[in-house]
Motif scaffolding. Structure first.
Motif, PDB file in Angstrom:
ATOM      1  N   ILE A 171     -17.089 -95.879   8.340  1.00 55.67           N
ATOM      2  CA  ILE A 171     -16.954 -96.040   9.791  1.00 55.67           C
ATOM      3  C   ILE A 171     -18.309 -95.700  10.402  1.00 55.67           C
ATOM      4  CG2 ILE A 171     -15.820 -95.059  11.839  1.00 55.67           C
ATOM      5  CD1 ILE A 171     -13.401 -94.757   9.632  1.00 55.67           C
ATOM      6  N   ARG A 172     -18.743 -96.525  11.344  1.00 56.34           N
ATOM      7  CA  ARG A 172     -20.107 -96.375  11.840  1.00 56.34           C
ATOM      8  C   ARG A 172     -20.231 -95.232  12.838  1.00 56.34           C
ATOM      9  NH1 ARG A 172     -23.878-101.225  14.150  1.00 56.34           N
ATOM     10  NH2 ARG A 172     -22.497-101.181  15.952  1.00 56.34           N
ATOM     11  N   GLY A 173     -21.200 -94.374  12.628  1.00 53.56           N
ATOM     12  CA  GLY A 173     -21.535 -93.330  13.590  1.00 53.56           C
ATOM     13  C   GLY A 173     -22.778 -93.721  14.362  1.00 53.56           C
ATOM     14  N   ASN A 174     -23.091 -92.979  15.409  1.00 53.37           N
ATOM     15  CA  ASN A 174     -24.260 -93.343  16.218  1.00 53.37           C
ATOM     16  C   ASN A 174     -25.562 -93.221  15.430  1.00 53.37           C
ATOM     17  OD1 ASN A 174     -23.439 -90.517  16.528  1.00 53.37           O
ATOM     18  ND2 ASN A 174     -25.318 -90.313  17.723  1.00 53.37           N
ATOM     19  N   HIS A 175     -25.615 -92.333  14.440  1.00 55.57           N
ATOM     20  CA  HIS A 175     -26.856 -92.213  13.664  1.00 55.57           C
ATOM     21  C   HIS A 175     -27.023 -93.334  12.640  1.00 55.57           C
ATOM     22  CE1 HIS A 175     -29.089 -88.633  14.866  1.00 55.57           C
ATOM     23  NE2 HIS A 175     -27.919 -88.200  15.312  1.00 55.57           N
ATOM     24  N   GLU A 176     -25.967 -94.078  12.399  1.00 54.51           N
ATOM     25  CA  GLU A 176     -26.116 -95.243  11.526  1.00 54.51           C
ATOM     26  C   GLU A 176     -26.718 -96.423  12.297  1.00 54.51           C
ATOM     27  OE1 GLU A 176     -22.730 -93.814  10.508  1.00 54.51           O
ATOM     28  OE2 GLU A 176     -23.438 -93.135   8.548  1.00 54.51           O
ATOM     29  N   ILE A 177     -26.912 -96.217  13.602  1.00 56.05           N
ATOM     30  CA  ILE A 177     -27.475 -97.277  14.443  1.00 56.05           C
ATOM     31  C   ILE A 177     -28.954 -96.987  14.712  1.00 56.05           C
ATOM     32  CG2 ILE A 177     -27.161 -98.464  16.657  1.00 56.05           C
ATOM     33  CD1 ILE A 177     -24.267 -97.237  16.605  1.00 56.05           C
ATOM     34  N   ARG A 178     -29.488 -95.949  14.090  1.00 59.75           N
ATOM     35  CA  ARG A 178     -30.888 -95.577  14.322  1.00 59.75           C
ATOM     36  C   ARG A 178     -31.703 -95.772  13.045  1.00 59.75           C
ATOM     37  NH1 ARG A 178     -29.713 -89.905  17.616  1.00 59.75           N
ATOM     38  NH2 ARG A 178     -28.314 -90.869  19.138  1.00 59.75           N
ATOM     39  N   GLY A 179     -32.975 -96.033  13.199  1.00 57.12           N
ATOM     40  CA  GLY A 179     -33.842 -96.187  12.027  1.00 57.12           C
ATOM     41  C   GLY A 179     -34.085 -97.654  11.709  1.00 57.12           C
ATOM     42  N   ALA A 180     -35.225 -97.918  11.070  1.00 56.98           N
ATOM     43  CA  ALA A 180     -35.698 -99.293  10.870  1.00 56.98           C
ATOM     44  C   ALA A 180     -34.703-100.159  10.094  1.00 56.98           C
ATOM     45  CB  ALA A 180     -37.035 -99.263  10.133  1.00 56.98           C
ATOM     46  N   TYR A 181     -33.920 -99.544   9.218  1.00 56.12           N
ATOM     47  CA  TYR A 181     -33.019-100.328   8.366  1.00 56.12           C
ATOM     48  C   TYR A 181     -31.619-100.447   8.974  1.00 56.12           C
ATOM     49  CZ  TYR A 181     -30.851-102.052   4.087  1.00 56.12           C
ATOM     50  OH  TYR A 181     -30.192-102.819   3.178  1.00 56.12           O
ATOM     51  N   SER A 182     -31.410 -99.824  10.154  1.00 55.78           N
ATOM     52  CA  SER A 182     -30.043 -99.744  10.686  1.00 55.78           C
ATOM     53  C   SER A 182     -29.433-101.124  10.961  1.00 55.78           C
ATOM     54  CB  SER A 182     -30.016 -98.882  11.953  1.00 55.78           C
ATOM     55  OG  SER A 182     -30.881 -99.411  12.922  1.00 55.78           O
ATOM     56  N   VAL A 183     -30.263-102.088  11.325  1.00 50.29           N
ATOM     57  CA  VAL A 183     -29.730-103.432  11.599  1.00 50.29           C
ATOM     58  C   VAL A 183     -29.146-104.048  10.325  1.00 50.29           C
ATOM     59  CG1 VAL A 183     -30.362-105.765  12.331  1.00 50.29           C
ATOM     60  CG2 VAL A 183     -31.306-103.805  13.527  1.00 50.29           C
ATOM     61  N   ASN A 184     -29.725-103.667   9.176  1.00 52.29           N
ATOM     62  CA  ASN A 184     -29.247-104.225   7.905  1.00 52.29           C
ATOM     63  C   ASN A 184     -28.110-103.426   7.281  1.00 52.29           C
ATOM     64  OD1 ASN A 184     -32.444-104.412   8.075  1.00 52.29           O
ATOM     65  ND2 ASN A 184     -31.647-106.280   7.175  1.00 52.29           N
ATOM     66  N   LEU A 185     -27.943-102.214   7.756  1.00 52.90           N
ATOM     67  CA  LEU A 185     -26.988-101.308   7.107  1.00 52.90           C
ATOM     68  C   LEU A 185     -25.578-101.892   7.038  1.00 52.90           C
ATOM     69  CD1 LEU A 185     -27.057 -98.437   5.850  1.00 52.90           C
ATOM     70  CD2 LEU A 185     -26.162 -97.597   8.020  1.00 52.90           C
ATOM     71  N   ASN A 186     -25.157-102.531   8.125  1.00 52.91           N
ATOM     72  CA  ASN A 186     -23.801-103.099   8.160  1.00 52.91           C
ATOM     73  C   ASN A 186     -23.556-104.089   7.029  1.00 52.91           C
ATOM     74  OD1 ASN A 186     -23.090-101.674  10.343  1.00 52.91           O
ATOM     75  ND2 ASN A 186     -23.246-103.349  11.806  1.00 52.91           N
ATOM     76  N   HIS A 187     -24.619-104.770   6.602  1.00 50.82           N
ATOM     77  CA  HIS A 187     -24.448-105.792   5.570  1.00 50.82           C
ATOM     78  C   HIS A 187     -24.131-105.177   4.205  1.00 50.82           C
ATOM     79  CE1 HIS A 187     -25.710-108.499   8.605  1.00 50.82           C
ATOM     80  NE2 HIS A 187     -26.930-108.030   8.656  1.00 50.82           N
TER      81      HIS A 187
END
Ligand SMILES: [Fe+2]
Ligand SMILES: [Fe+2]
Length: 402
Positions: A221-237
């Motif tokens: 489940i996504r937290g707000n810190h998973e939306i930060r950092g250069a790789y965060s856009v790719n993390l969901n994938h």
């Protein structure tokens, strides 16, 4: 400069001796045989073990990563001889020559034990008319069981806010040794501020191995810190969310889980986001989702309803930015939820129904430091839903029945 006839003949002779040019002259393009690109000898082909996700509706997703582009597939069956094979195809093409492998097995019998292993062979050459592969390598054989349609009992472990602190996860797991859980939920801020793929994959792989995600499905489940950092856009994938979105709902037995994505903890126009966030839309989309979900047959007929999201709506303090509260609380409060489970504050808390405008009990897990860390054991037995919250030292912080 004037080139004499003799000098011109010499240059022509040298050119003809060049092997590359001989090749280019003598063979058409599809017969050329470039030197294959091989991965570094020191690196094994498998970068991670396989891990299970999205075990819903008689289907399950098996993912793994390789260190070099490969062709991967899953071999599976109801005994260790396996016997079935599944690979991913998109628009008529086998998804090969990739490092991220994601295979969905469909039409499985729920409640039945399955065995599987993953296979990969390195793609050494993938040109238009010629391909070369390395040896096939296999994982160990693992097993899993999809949720039963007859029994509605289950046991789940819930972690939140690990903030990539491996020692905290290891310590918490010692406190639940012997707990025979069916699945695991990571409720946000676990792979925090991922700056690159290595950092994200290292913790993903570590946390998956710790909870034996090769055999026990994991929900991220996504937290707000998973939306930060250069790789965060790719993390969901990296994940396979139920329903394909960062919010949704599913049944485990006759318990309905609703998971939500609160987005960031500051307004979209805060300077720190540089205009790259647009969570207002995402939160509004979830209003629509919740209206539909709470009217659905699956939701209404569930014996228990569990709400899980990273940022709490209640107990956050007057000065905090909690736009989800205004948007979602009316719908959630009329949803007859058994419990709401949150994280984000790094401090364990229990808010009983009615104490803060909430109609359902709200339980907030702790933080990454040992003194704050928590693990939750959510257990459905017969008609009862139990939740036990343990601290890092194994002390029971709370025990509830819903
Ligand atoms: Fe956090
Ligand atoms: Fe957070």
């Amino acid at each position: 400069m004037k080139i004499t006839t003799k000098a011109f003949s010499g240059i022509l002779f040298l050119l003809l001796l060049s092997p590359q040019l001989v090749l280019a002259r003598g063979k058409s393009d599809f017969l050329m045989d470039p030197v294959p690109a091989k991965r570094g000898e020191a690196k094994p082909l498998f970068r991670t073990q396989p891990f299970l996700q999205n075990p819903i509706g008689g289907n399950i997703t098996i993912s793994w990563f390789t260190n070099s582009p490969s062709h991967g597939w899953v071999e599976y069956g109801t005994d260790e001889s396996l016997g079935n094979k599944m690979e991913t195809r998109k628009a008529g093409q086998v998804v090969a020559n990739v490092k991220h492998h994601k295979v969905r097995l469909n039409n499985l019998v729920q409640g039945k034990k399955y065995y599987y292993r993953v296979a990969s062979r390195e793609v050494l050459l993938y040109s238009a008319y010629k391909k070369k592969f390395g040896e096939v390598e296999y994982s160990d054989i693992y097993e899993f069981t999809l949720p039963d349609t007859v029994s509605s009992d289950f046991m789940a472990l819930i972690f939140n806010d690990l903030h990539k602190r491996g020692s905290t996860l290891e310590g918490l797991l010692k406190q639940v040794e012997g707990v025979d859980y069916d699945f695991v939920m990571y409720n946000g801020d676990c792979i925090d501020d991922p700056e690159n793929e290595d950092v994200a994959l290292n913790f993903l792989s570590f946390s998956n191995n710790q909870v034996n995600a090769a055999e026990k499905p994991v929900f991220y489940i996504r937290g707000n810190h998973e939306i930060r950092g250069a790789y965060s856009v790719n993390l969901n994938h990296l994940f396979d969310y139920v329903g394909g979105k960062t919010y949704g709902a599913f049944n485990w037995g006759d318990t309905r889980f609703v998971f939500l994505d609160c987005g960031e903890d500051k307004p979209d126009d805060h300077w720190v986001y540089y205009g790259l966030n647009s969570f207002e839309q995402l939160r509004n989309d979830q209003v629509e989702f919740l209206e539909t979900e709470t009217k659905s047959k699956e939701f209404k007929s569930a014996s228990k309803r569990v709400l899980i999201q990273h940022i709490p709506l209640y107990g956050m303090g007057e000065d905090r930015y909690v736009p989800c509260k205004e948007l979602w609380s009316d719908i959630l409060n009329s949803g007859n939820f058994s419990v709401g489970i949150n994280g984000h504050t790094h401090s364990f808390a229990y808010h009983e129904p009615g104490s803060l405008g909430n109609t359902y009990p709200v339980i907030i897990g702790g933080g990454p430091k040992e003194k704050d860390a928590t693990v939750m054991i959510l257990r459905k037995v017969g008609e009862s839903l139990h939740l036990k919250v343990l601290g890092f030292d194994g002390s029971i912080l709370g025990e509830y029945e819903f």
